[in-house]
Write a protein that holds these residues in place. Structure first.
Motif, PDB file in Angstrom:
ATOM      1  N   THR A   1      39.436  43.412  43.753  1.00  0.00           N
ATOM      2  CA  THR A   1      39.093  44.773  44.177  1.00  0.00           C
ATOM      3  C   THR A   1      38.958  45.703  42.978  1.00  0.00           C
ATOM      4  O   THR A   1      38.002  46.482  42.889  1.00  0.00           O
ATOM      5  CB  THR A   1      40.163  45.313  45.139  1.00  0.00           C
ATOM      6  OG1 THR A   1      40.293  44.391  46.230  1.00  0.00           O
ATOM      7  CG2 THR A   1      39.804  46.681  45.668  1.00  0.00           C
ATOM      8  N   VAL A   2      39.894  45.608  42.048  1.00  0.00           N
ATOM      9  CA  VAL A   2      39.833  46.440  40.844  1.00  0.00           C
ATOM     10  C   VAL A   2      38.625  46.061  40.000  1.00  0.00           C
ATOM     11  O   VAL A   2      37.898  46.930  39.489  1.00  0.00           O
ATOM     12  CB  VAL A   2      41.139  46.311  40.033  1.00  0.00           C
ATOM     13  CG1 VAL A   2      41.014  46.964  38.675  1.00  0.00           C
ATOM     14  CG2 VAL A   2      42.303  46.911  40.808  1.00  0.00           C
ATOM     15  N   ALA A   3      38.373  44.774  39.857  1.00  0.00           N
ATOM     16  CA  ALA A   3      37.246  44.320  39.039  1.00  0.00           C
ATOM     17  C   ALA A   3      35.905  44.745  39.634  1.00  0.00           C
ATOM     18  O   ALA A   3      34.981  45.118  38.909  1.00  0.00           O
ATOM     19  CB  ALA A   3      37.290  42.806  38.882  1.00  0.00           C
TER      20      ALA A   3
ATOM     21  N   ALA B   1      35.388  47.346  41.447  1.00  0.00           N
ATOM     22  CA  ALA B   1      35.275  48.811  41.465  1.00  0.00           C
ATOM     23  C   ALA B   1      34.837  49.377  40.115  1.00  0.00           C
ATOM     24  O   ALA B   1      34.596  50.581  40.005  1.00  0.00           O
ATOM     25  CB  ALA B   1      36.608  49.426  41.879  1.00  0.00           C
ATOM     26  N   GLN B   2      34.733  48.533  39.113  1.00  0.00           N
ATOM     27  CA  GLN B   2      34.311  48.974  37.784  1.00  0.00           C
ATOM     28  C   GLN B   2      32.830  49.371  37.814  1.00  0.00           C
ATOM     29  O   GLN B   2      32.073  48.905  38.664  1.00  0.00           O
ATOM     30  CB  GLN B   2      34.532  47.857  36.752  1.00  0.00           C
ATOM     31  CG  GLN B   2      35.974  47.417  36.622  1.00  0.00           C
ATOM     32  CD  GLN B   2      36.894  48.543  36.199  1.00  0.00           C
ATOM     33  OE1 GLN B   2      36.578  49.318  35.305  1.00  0.00           O
ATOM     34  NE2 GLN B   2      38.024  48.655  36.872  1.00  0.00           N
ATOM     35  N   PRO B   3      32.409  50.215  36.867  1.00  0.00           N
ATOM     36  CA  PRO B   3      30.988  50.617  36.830  1.00  0.00           C
ATOM     37  C   PRO B   3      30.040  49.419  36.720  1.00  0.00           C
ATOM     38  O   PRO B   3      28.989  49.398  37.345  1.00  0.00           O
ATOM     39  CB  PRO B   3      30.891  51.502  35.598  1.00  0.00           C
ATOM     40  CG  PRO B   3      32.274  51.980  35.345  1.00  0.00           C
ATOM     41  CD  PRO B   3      33.193  50.920  35.865  1.00  0.00           C
ATOM     42  N   GLU B   4      30.419  48.448  35.906  1.00  0.00           N
ATOM     43  CA  GLU B   4      29.633  47.211  35.806  1.00  0.00           C
ATOM     44  C   GLU B   4      30.528  46.060  36.249  1.00  0.00           C
ATOM     45  O   GLU B   4      31.214  45.451  35.421  1.00  0.00           O
ATOM     46  CB  GLU B   4      29.149  46.996  34.377  1.00  0.00           C
ATOM     47  CG  GLU B   4      28.098  47.996  33.938  1.00  0.00           C
ATOM     48  CD  GLU B   4      27.553  47.678  32.560  1.00  0.00           C
ATOM     49  OE1 GLU B   4      27.503  46.482  32.210  1.00  0.00           O
ATOM     50  OE2 GLU B   4      27.185  48.618  31.862  1.00  0.00           O
ATOM     51  N   PRO B   5      30.537  45.740  37.550  1.00  0.00           N
ATOM     52  CA  PRO B   5      31.467  44.712  38.038  1.00  0.00           C
ATOM     53  C   PRO B   5      31.116  43.320  37.521  1.00  0.00           C
ATOM     54  O   PRO B   5      29.953  42.999  37.281  1.00  0.00           O
ATOM     55  CB  PRO B   5      31.310  44.779  39.552  1.00  0.00           C
ATOM     56  CG  PRO B   5      30.002  45.413  39.785  1.00  0.00           C
ATOM     57  CD  PRO B   5      29.723  46.291  38.601  1.00  0.00           C
TER      58      PRO B   5
END
Length: 85
Positions: free
Chosen positions: A37-39, A41-45
């Motif tokens: 989920t955190v990964a 949610a990054q701008p460039e997943p």
């Protein structure tokens, strides 16, 4: 515990070990889902991060099916057992 002795155990005797394995892999699965989920949610997943929880999910499925079916099979074998007189 050595491997040969572990594999010669009956399913009923293996149940506590599988239950413990299932419990710990549930915790690992939860951590992998949080990581994913955190990964994502990054701008460039990271595309590969979406596949990380699949391995623990597969192991959880197999151990969960075993834990579900084992009591049902025991009940069925007791019902089909010959009656001793």
């Amino acid at each position: 515990m050595n491997y040969a002795r572990f594999m010669n155990r009956s399913p009923k005797a293996m149940s506590p070990a599988i239950r413990k394995f299932h419990r710990w892999f549930a915790v690992a699965f939860l951590l992998f889902v949080v990581f994913t989920t955190v990964a994502m949610a990054q701008p460039e997943p990271m595309a590969w991060a979406a596949y990380v929880p699949l391995a623990p999910l597969g192991l959880l499925s197999l151990s969960g099916i075993f834990l579900l079916v084992r009591p049902l099979m025991e009940k069925r074998s007791k019902q089909n057992a010959p009656i001793r007189t």
